[in-house]
Design an enzyme around this catalytic site. Sequence first.
Site, PDB file in Angstrom:
ATOM      1  N   HIS A  63       0.842  -1.207   0.000  1.00 44.56           N
ATOM      2  CA  HIS A  63       0.000   0.000   0.000  1.00 44.56           C
ATOM      3  C   HIS A  63       0.873   1.250   0.000  1.00 44.56           C
ATOM      4  O   HIS A  63       1.493   1.607   1.000  1.00 44.56           O
ATOM      5  CB  HIS A  63      -0.929   0.006   1.229  1.00 44.56           C
ATOM      6  CG  HIS A  63      -1.933   1.120   1.232  1.00 44.56           C
ATOM      7  ND1 HIS A  63      -3.279   0.911   1.505  1.00 44.56           N
ATOM      8  CD2 HIS A  63      -1.810   2.447   0.996  1.00 44.56           C
ATOM      9  CE1 HIS A  63      -3.915   2.080   1.441  1.00 44.56           C
ATOM     10  NE2 HIS A  63      -3.039   3.037   1.149  1.00 44.56           N
ATOM     11  N   HIS A  65       1.178   5.303  -2.300  1.00 48.50           N
ATOM     12  CA  HIS A  65       0.572   6.195  -3.314  1.00 48.50           C
ATOM     13  C   HIS A  65       1.713   6.765  -4.153  1.00 48.50           C
ATOM     14  O   HIS A  65       2.207   7.866  -3.876  1.00 48.50           O
ATOM     15  CB  HIS A  65      -0.201   7.322  -2.634  1.00 48.50           C
ATOM     16  CG  HIS A  65      -1.379   6.853  -1.836  1.00 48.50           C
ATOM     17  ND1 HIS A  65      -2.684   7.049  -2.247  1.00 48.50           N
ATOM     18  CD2 HIS A  65      -1.455   6.177  -0.669  1.00 48.50           C
ATOM     19  CE1 HIS A  65      -3.508   6.514  -1.338  1.00 48.50           C
ATOM     20  NE2 HIS A  65      -2.785   5.981  -0.374  1.00 48.50           N
ATOM     21  N   GLN A 158      -9.801   9.187  -4.744  1.00 49.14           N
ATOM     22  CA  GLN A 158      -9.406   9.967  -3.567  1.00 49.14           C
ATOM     23  C   GLN A 158     -10.501  10.909  -3.063  1.00 49.14           C
ATOM     24  O   GLN A 158     -10.685  11.091  -1.876  1.00 49.14           O
ATOM     25  CB  GLN A 158      -8.139  10.774  -3.869  1.00 49.14           C
ATOM     26  CG  GLN A 158      -7.677  11.703  -2.759  1.00 49.14           C
ATOM     27  CD  GLN A 158      -7.160  10.969  -1.528  1.00 49.14           C
ATOM     28  OE1 GLN A 158      -6.056  10.451  -1.519  1.00 49.14           O
ATOM     29  NE2 GLN A 158      -7.977  10.925  -0.474  1.00 49.14           N
ATOM     30  N   HIS A 216      -9.706   2.040   0.962  1.00 47.16           N
ATOM     31  CA  HIS A 216      -9.361   2.872   2.126  1.00 47.16           C
ATOM     32  C   HIS A 216     -10.631   2.882   2.970  1.00 47.16           C
ATOM     33  O   HIS A 216     -11.629   3.493   2.579  1.00 47.16           O
ATOM     34  CB  HIS A 216      -9.028   4.293   1.690  1.00 47.16           C
ATOM     35  CG  HIS A 216      -7.639   4.467   1.172  1.00 47.16           C
ATOM     36  ND1 HIS A 216      -7.206   3.878   0.030  1.00 47.16           N
ATOM     37  CD2 HIS A 216      -6.587   5.195   1.664  1.00 47.16           C
ATOM     38  CE1 HIS A 216      -5.926   4.218  -0.165  1.00 47.16           C
ATOM     39  NE2 HIS A 216      -5.540   5.011   0.801  1.00 47.16           N
ATOM     40  N   GLU A 219     -10.729   5.251   7.589  1.00 43.33           N
ATOM     41  CA  GLU A 219      -9.459   5.891   7.973  1.00 43.33           C
ATOM     42  C   GLU A 219      -9.783   7.199   8.683  1.00 43.33           C
ATOM     43  O   GLU A 219      -9.703   8.294   8.127  1.00 43.33           O
ATOM     44  CB  GLU A 219      -8.581   6.167   6.736  1.00 43.33           C
ATOM     45  CG  GLU A 219      -7.176   6.626   7.120  1.00 43.33           C
ATOM     46  CD  GLU A 219      -6.326   7.070   5.930  1.00 43.33           C
ATOM     47  OE1 GLU A 219      -6.865   7.207   4.811  1.00 43.33           O
ATOM     48  OE2 GLU A 219      -5.113   7.300   6.136  1.00 43.33           O
ATOM     49  N   ASP A 315       2.445   3.474   2.807  1.00 45.55           N
ATOM     50  CA  ASP A 315       1.397   4.440   2.459  1.00 45.55           C
ATOM     51  C   ASP A 315       1.961   5.667   1.737  1.00 45.55           C
ATOM     52  O   ASP A 315       1.554   5.990   0.635  1.00 45.55           O
ATOM     53  CB  ASP A 315       0.602   4.859   3.697  1.00 45.55           C
ATOM     54  CG  ASP A 315      -0.814   5.316   3.373  1.00 45.55           C
ATOM     55  OD1 ASP A 315      -1.221   5.198   2.203  1.00 45.55           O
ATOM     56  OD2 ASP A 315      -1.504   5.787   4.295  1.00 45.55           O
ATOM     57  N   TRP A 321       0.506  13.945   2.998  1.00 43.07           N
ATOM     58  CA  TRP A 321      -0.001  13.310   4.213  1.00 43.07           C
ATOM     59  C   TRP A 321       1.093  13.002   5.218  1.00 43.07           C
ATOM     60  O   TRP A 321       0.855  12.875   6.397  1.00 43.07           O
ATOM     61  CB  TRP A 321      -0.746  12.010   3.856  1.00 43.07           C
ATOM     62  CG  TRP A 321      -1.984  12.259   3.077  1.00 43.07           C
ATOM     63  CD1 TRP A 321      -3.228  12.505   3.598  1.00 43.07           C
ATOM     64  CD2 TRP A 321      -2.118  12.301   1.656  1.00 43.07           C
ATOM     65  NE1 TRP A 321      -4.114  12.701   2.567  1.00 43.07           N
ATOM     66  CE2 TRP A 321      -3.465  12.581   1.373  1.00 43.07           C
ATOM     67  CE3 TRP A 321      -1.232  12.129   0.576  1.00 43.07           C
ATOM     68  CZ2 TRP A 321      -3.963  12.692   0.080  1.00 43.07           C
ATOM     69  CZ3 TRP A 321      -1.718  12.235  -0.710  1.00 43.07           C
ATOM     70  CH2 TRP A 321      -3.072  12.527  -0.954  1.00 43.07           C
TER      71      TRP A 321
HETATM   72  N1  17E Z   1      -5.051   9.334   0.721  1.00 45.10           N
HETATM   73  C1  17E Z   1      -5.837   8.913   1.751  1.00 45.10           C
HETATM   74  O1  17E Z   1      -7.068   8.987   1.664  1.00 45.10           O
HETATM   75  N2  17E Z   1      -5.257   8.410   2.858  1.00 45.10           N
HETATM   76  C2  17E Z   1      -3.940   8.330   2.955  1.00 45.10           C
HETATM   77  N3  17E Z   1      -3.417   7.829   4.084  1.00 45.10           N
HETATM   78  C3  17E Z   1      -3.109   8.775   1.886  1.00 45.10           C
HETATM   79  C4  17E Z   1      -3.711   9.272   0.780  1.00 45.10           C
HETATM   80  C5  17E Z   1      -1.633   8.695   1.996  1.00 45.10           C
HETATM   81 FE   FE2 Z   2      -3.450   5.066   1.464  1.00 37.44          FE
END
Ligand code: 17E
Ligand code: FE2
Length: 437
Positions: A63, A65, A158, A216, A219, A315, A321
């Site tokens: 995982h 990006h 996203q 995702h 989170e 990540d 982030w």
């Molecule tokens: N986008 C997201 O929604 N969550 C993350 N932890 C990252 C990107 C890195």
């Molecule tokens: Fe992520």
Amino acid sequence: MIREKNMKVINATLRKKTGLFTISYHNGVIDAIEPQAGLLILEGADVIDAKQQLLMSPLVDPHIHLDAVLTAGEPEWNMSGTLFEGIERWAQRKSSITFEDTKQRAKQTIDMLVAHGIQHVRTHVDITDPQLTGLQAMFEVKNEVKDVVNLQIVAFPQEGIESFKNGRELLEKALQMGADVVGGIPHFEYTRDKGVSSVHYLMDLAEKYNVLVDVHCDEIDDPNSRFLEVLADEALVRNMGERVTASHTTAMGSYDNAYCYKLFRLLKRSKINFISCPTESIHLQGRFDSYPKRRGLTRVAEIDRAGMNICFAQDSIRDPWYPVGNGNILRILDAGLHICHMLGYEDLQHCLDLISDNSAKTMCLGDQYGIEVGKPASFILFNAKNDYEVVANQAKAVLSVRHGNIIMQRQEDQVQLLSVNTPAQRDVATTRLAIGV
Ligand code: 17E
Ligand code: FE2
């Protein structure tokens, strides 16, 4: 790149086995793994001496990006350290990404991953962009790096599937273009109903295009964010669990035990996989707390002990982030074991599973992965003998072989202690440093 004919590695220690082994391979495939009676002394261009160090399957980063890496501070820094500001800062940067800039940053980062013994990577790519520039760039990257890394591409919405203009269409288009995995972000959708419908929609697409799923999911520190149960139930009903992954699930760190007890029954039955990104989550979560302050991670140890499949991932590397990172997934393992209370004796015996075998299962690598006769001659060597030593010494992969070709070699650090007096004392001290004591 070095080409090979008949090759062997001697004096290798293997995980979860006692004694030393010789691993022979040719044309990129392992054809024998033989126990040795004792230490072998052999030299030659066709021999690699493992010097009793650990030989194991390549590391995996399931995982990351890669479309966003190395953009921290461009054009502005994430000042609050929250996920939500990260998404806003990324939206600013996204408006100026180009095909070439994405390719360059992704490839530079892949070099950092390869330098740390990683050979399998799952990258999310933001498809909430009407031009799908990042996605197109990542397809080219995947092809250009295929000799060093196996790259799986997730179509990642996203800014939402239901809450972004044409979100549904963009997600389907990305799969038509050839993404390997479908993603989602239900906790970010504007309403709970939209979160639920986004999960149904992405699971429909997974079946329609026969792709893997990596969402995702939850989170956030909100204990009421409960999309994991929706995803697991969908996976169970469609009998797709082993092909489905829930990433992050940090809200589980805020669920009460009564709900979690009930939830675990469904999770186990569903057979889905879990990914935790411990450095990312300890950094982004807990941001709305004063004290006591939550750790903001999912229940890693409990998921593992319940017999479910969970692994660790980076990540981010220097993105909106998360401002640091260098490709070394052992840093993530080290942090994760600390944060999740997993430095006990039992956990330390097999902790490398969290960045190797478990991650390979999550990525559904099947016969592509593992040290077995008939499988690819793809492996790494560590400057340590077992899982515990790798973590305790902060060891590094010193060799990476892929389909029989050496793709990375690392020279070990040379450290001299000049404060000790005689040459003999210096020798002793230097040796102790080399073995990490
Ligand atoms: N986008 C997201 O929604 N969550 C993350 N932890 C990252 C990107 C890195
Ligand atoms: Fe992520």
